[in-house]
Design a protein around this motif. Structure first.
Motif, PDB file in Angstrom:
ATOM      1  N   VAL A 151       1.000  -1.008  -0.030  1.00  0.00           N
ATOM      2  CA  VAL A 151      -0.004   0.220   0.032  1.00  0.00           C
ATOM      3  C   VAL A 151       1.021   1.462  -0.277  1.00  0.00           C
ATOM      4  N   THR A 152       0.597   2.109  -0.757  1.00  0.00           N
ATOM      5  CA  THR A 152       1.054   3.211  -0.634  1.00  0.00           C
ATOM      6  C   THR A 152       0.699   4.394   0.348  1.00  0.00           C
ATOM      7  N   PRO A 153       1.642   4.622   1.678  1.00  0.00           N
ATOM      8  CA  PRO A 153       0.820   4.872   2.862  1.00  0.00           C
ATOM      9  C   PRO A 153       0.336   6.710   2.232  1.00  0.00           C
ATOM     10  N   VAL A 192      -1.726  10.088  -7.298  1.00  0.00           N
ATOM     11  CA  VAL A 192      -3.479   9.870  -7.292  1.00  0.00           C
ATOM     12  C   VAL A 192      -3.367  10.821  -5.978  1.00  0.00           C
ATOM     13  N   VAL A 193      -4.758  11.275  -5.825  1.00  0.00           N
ATOM     14  CA  VAL A 193      -4.749  11.785  -4.341  1.00  0.00           C
ATOM     15  C   VAL A 193      -5.749  11.628  -3.775  1.00  0.00           C
ATOM     16  N   SER A 194      -5.012  11.446  -2.715  1.00  0.00           N
ATOM     17  CA  SER A 194      -6.288  10.810  -1.385  1.00  0.00           C
ATOM     18  C   SER A 194      -6.171  11.669  -0.044  1.00  0.00           C
ATOM     19  N   THR A 218      -4.782  11.101  11.709  1.00  0.00           N
ATOM     20  CA  THR A 218      -3.859  12.042  12.419  1.00  0.00           C
ATOM     21  C   THR A 218      -2.491  11.946  11.822  1.00  0.00           C
ATOM     22  N   PRO A 219      -2.039  13.482  10.829  1.00  0.00           N
ATOM     23  CA  PRO A 219      -3.043  14.679  11.246  1.00  0.00           C
ATOM     24  C   PRO A 219      -4.321  14.255   9.958  1.00  0.00           C
ATOM     25  N   THR A 220      -5.136  15.122   9.813  1.00  0.00           N
ATOM     26  CA  THR A 220      -5.743  15.457   8.354  1.00  0.00           C
ATOM     27  C   THR A 220      -5.550  16.871   7.510  1.00  0.00           C
ATOM     28  N   SER A 221      -5.794  15.074   6.491  1.00  0.00           N
ATOM     29  CA  SER A 221      -4.889  16.352   5.277  1.00  0.00           C
ATOM     30  C   SER A 221      -4.887  15.140   4.348  1.00  0.00           C
ATOM     31  N   VAL A 222      -4.424  15.712   3.325  1.00  0.00           N
ATOM     32  CA  VAL A 222      -4.713  15.926   1.760  1.00  0.00           C
ATOM     33  C   VAL A 222      -2.454  15.133   1.227  1.00  0.00           C
ATOM     34  N   SER A 223      -2.830  13.826   0.523  1.00  0.00           N
ATOM     35  CA  SER A 223      -1.562  13.814  -0.540  1.00  0.00           C
ATOM     36  C   SER A 223      -1.656  13.268  -1.695  1.00  0.00           C
ATOM     37  N   GLY A 224      -0.861  13.537  -2.319  1.00  0.00           N
ATOM     38  CA  GLY A 224      -0.551  12.803  -3.881  1.00  0.00           C
ATOM     39  C   GLY A 224       0.467  12.116  -4.061  1.00  0.00           C
ATOM     40  N   PHE A 225       0.615  11.261  -5.040  1.00  0.00           N
ATOM     41  CA  PHE A 225       1.226  10.740  -5.526  1.00  0.00           C
ATOM     42  C   PHE A 225       1.600   9.882  -6.626  1.00  0.00           C
ATOM     43  N   ASN A 226       2.974   9.825  -7.712  1.00  0.00           N
ATOM     44  CA  ASN A 226       3.312   8.732  -9.032  1.00  0.00           C
ATOM     45  C   ASN A 226       2.446   7.356  -8.181  1.00  0.00           C
ATOM     46  N   PRO A 227       1.450   7.128  -9.427  1.00  0.00           N
ATOM     47  CA  PRO A 227       1.451   5.718  -8.566  1.00  0.00           C
ATOM     48  C   PRO A 227       2.632   4.664  -9.053  1.00  0.00           C
ATOM     49  N   GLY A 228       3.378   3.896  -8.214  1.00  0.00           N
ATOM     50  CA  GLY A 228       3.964   2.942  -8.261  1.00  0.00           C
ATOM     51  C   GLY A 228       5.052   3.839  -7.610  1.00  0.00           C
ATOM     52  N   PRO A 241       6.217   5.636  -4.311  1.00  0.00           N
ATOM     53  CA  PRO A 241       6.038   5.824  -2.213  1.00  0.00           C
ATOM     54  C   PRO A 241       6.757   6.919  -2.362  1.00  0.00           C
ATOM     55  N   SER A 242       7.950   7.054  -3.075  1.00  0.00           N
ATOM     56  CA  SER A 242       8.568   8.222  -2.339  1.00  0.00           C
ATOM     57  C   SER A 242       8.374   9.715  -3.006  1.00  0.00           C
TER      58      SER A 242
END
Length: 405
Positions: free
Chosen positions: A149-151, A168-170, A175-185, A187-188
């Motif tokens: 899973v991409t954390p 991808v945006v999740s 904790t914390p309340t947030s949004v995260s974005g990453f390139n598929p595949g 995790p860095s």
């Protein structure tokens, strides 16, 4: 917004609808229910016409939370808080679905731009924490979940895919309340921005340049990839979900949000600016440009251009639907326009208008300034005599000058 149709599901205590999704061709309307654990598929045209037909009812393990149509148009995916997760056939909804188990269940699901990958949020687990699970979709529809899973946080909720950025945006409600974005595949590549709200479901604009995040505290956060900002708009209620509508690859035309506090659907429509007529004014005067801006905007800004519209400059304190400017002769040919701005939509700009400044007319010279200055009106005979006297005097003067030479 005018309500054109309503679907009665049954007693409120027995039905808890959680998500709606149209099939890519617009022919089907899918509705998921946390209680009872089922998905219903309606004929969209009949629903819009106000005569909904008997739906196809798909039962499952219960706890359906979110729906997402695969971009290829073949499958509808359903996220459930209790396993398994589902892939339904759009062509034949009643066919046996493909399923797989997501660790700790899922609250959100999204498709990439070609339908080859589907993303499910999964709750925190000891192995790799909570985050987003990518699932590959083969040509025949076979599902292959990634091994890891991409954390993105301990309580991931919604997920969306930005086609413009390929990210991808999740949202995370832990904790914390947030949004995260990453390139598929990768995790860095995860980047996280804290939000002062409880993020829930989210949705991308058709262009993918904005991600709209519903917040439990009543806000709508907007991840803007163009400005690299995340403004938070106070929507005045418990916002559980948000959806966008617009042309493929373009800007949103409307944004819909559900308010749990008021049991309403909030509709934000991209603004329009009424045509502004050009103006002509005499130098030294002033002129007022006026218009009406309809639907949703947050700020207005008048701009001017002195080079034919090549460059535009904001006019200080010009932030209303009307603008009054002075008109010296040097302002002739100046152009003006109005810009309506909001966090939800691209700027809406009026057509430029041209200011024409005409010079003050010069009064004509009288035929005989010497007589005009006296203010005395003479009879025509006397005028002739006076004219002869003047001519005679002039002739004498000329002759005397010649003799002197």
């Amino acid at each position: 917004m005018t309500q054109v149709s309503q679907i009665d599901f049954g007693p409120a205590a027995s039905f808890n609808p959680t998500a709606v999704e149209f099939s890519p061709d617009g022919a089907q309307l899918w509705v998921s229910f946390y209680t009872p654990g089922e998905v219903r598929v309606y004929d969209a045209a009949a629903v819009i016409a106000g005569t909904p037909t008997v739906p196809v009812v798909l039962t499952g393990g219960g706890g359906f939370v979110d729906l997402a149509a695969g971009a290829a148009g073949r499958y509808m995916y359903a996220a459930t808080l209790f396993n398994p997760q589902y892939q339904f056939s759009i062509a034949n909804p009643a066919a046996t679905p493909r399923t797989f188990s997501a660790p700790s269940g899922s609250r959100g699901v999204a498709s990439n731009s070609d339908g080859s990958q589907i993303f499910f949020t999964v709750a925190s687990r000891a192995v790799d924490g909570g985050g987003v699970l990518a699932v590959s979709v083969a040509a025949d529809g076979t599902l292959t979940p990634d091994a890891t899973v991409t954390p993105t946080g301990d309580v991931p909720w919604g997920v969306a895919f930005s086609a413009a950025e390929g990210r991808v945006v999740s949202s995370n409600s832990g904790t914390p309340t947030s949004v995260s974005g990453f390139n598929p595949g990768d995790p860095s590549s995860v980047r996280t921005v804290a939000l002062p709200c409880g993020p829930r479901l989210l949705n991308a604009s058709p262009s993918g340049t904005r991600i709209f995040v519903a917040c439990l505290t009543g806000g709508i956060a907007v991840v803007n990839y163009v400005t690299n900002s995340v403004p938070l708009f106070d929507a005045g209620g418990n916002i559980e979900s948000v959806e966008t509508y617009g042309p493929v690859g373009g800007d949103s035309q409307r944004v819909y949000a559900t308010s749990g506090a008021t049991d309403e659907v909030l509709v934000f429509t991209k603004p329009t600016i009424a045509p502004i007529p050009a103006q002509t004014v005499r130098e030294g005067g002033s002129v007022t440009f006026s218009t009406t801006v309809k639907d949703f905007w947050q700020t207005l800004q008048w701009q001017s251009s002195s080079d034919g519209g090549s460059t535009w400059t904001d006019i200080a304190a010009a932030d209303r639907e009307s603008l009054t400017v002075d008109a010296p002769l040097s302002a002739n040919g100046m152009q003006y326009r109005l810009v309506a701005r909001s966090a939800f939509f691209d700027d809406v700009v009026s057509s430029p208008i041209v200011l024409t400044v005409t010079p003050t007319p010069v009064p004509p010279m009288p035929a005989n300034p010497a007589l005009a200055a006296t203010g005395v009106e003479l009879p025509s005979g006397m005028l002739l005599g006076v004219a002869l006297m003047v001519l005679g005097f002039a002739a004498v003067t000329i002759r005397s000058r010649r003799r002197a030479s």
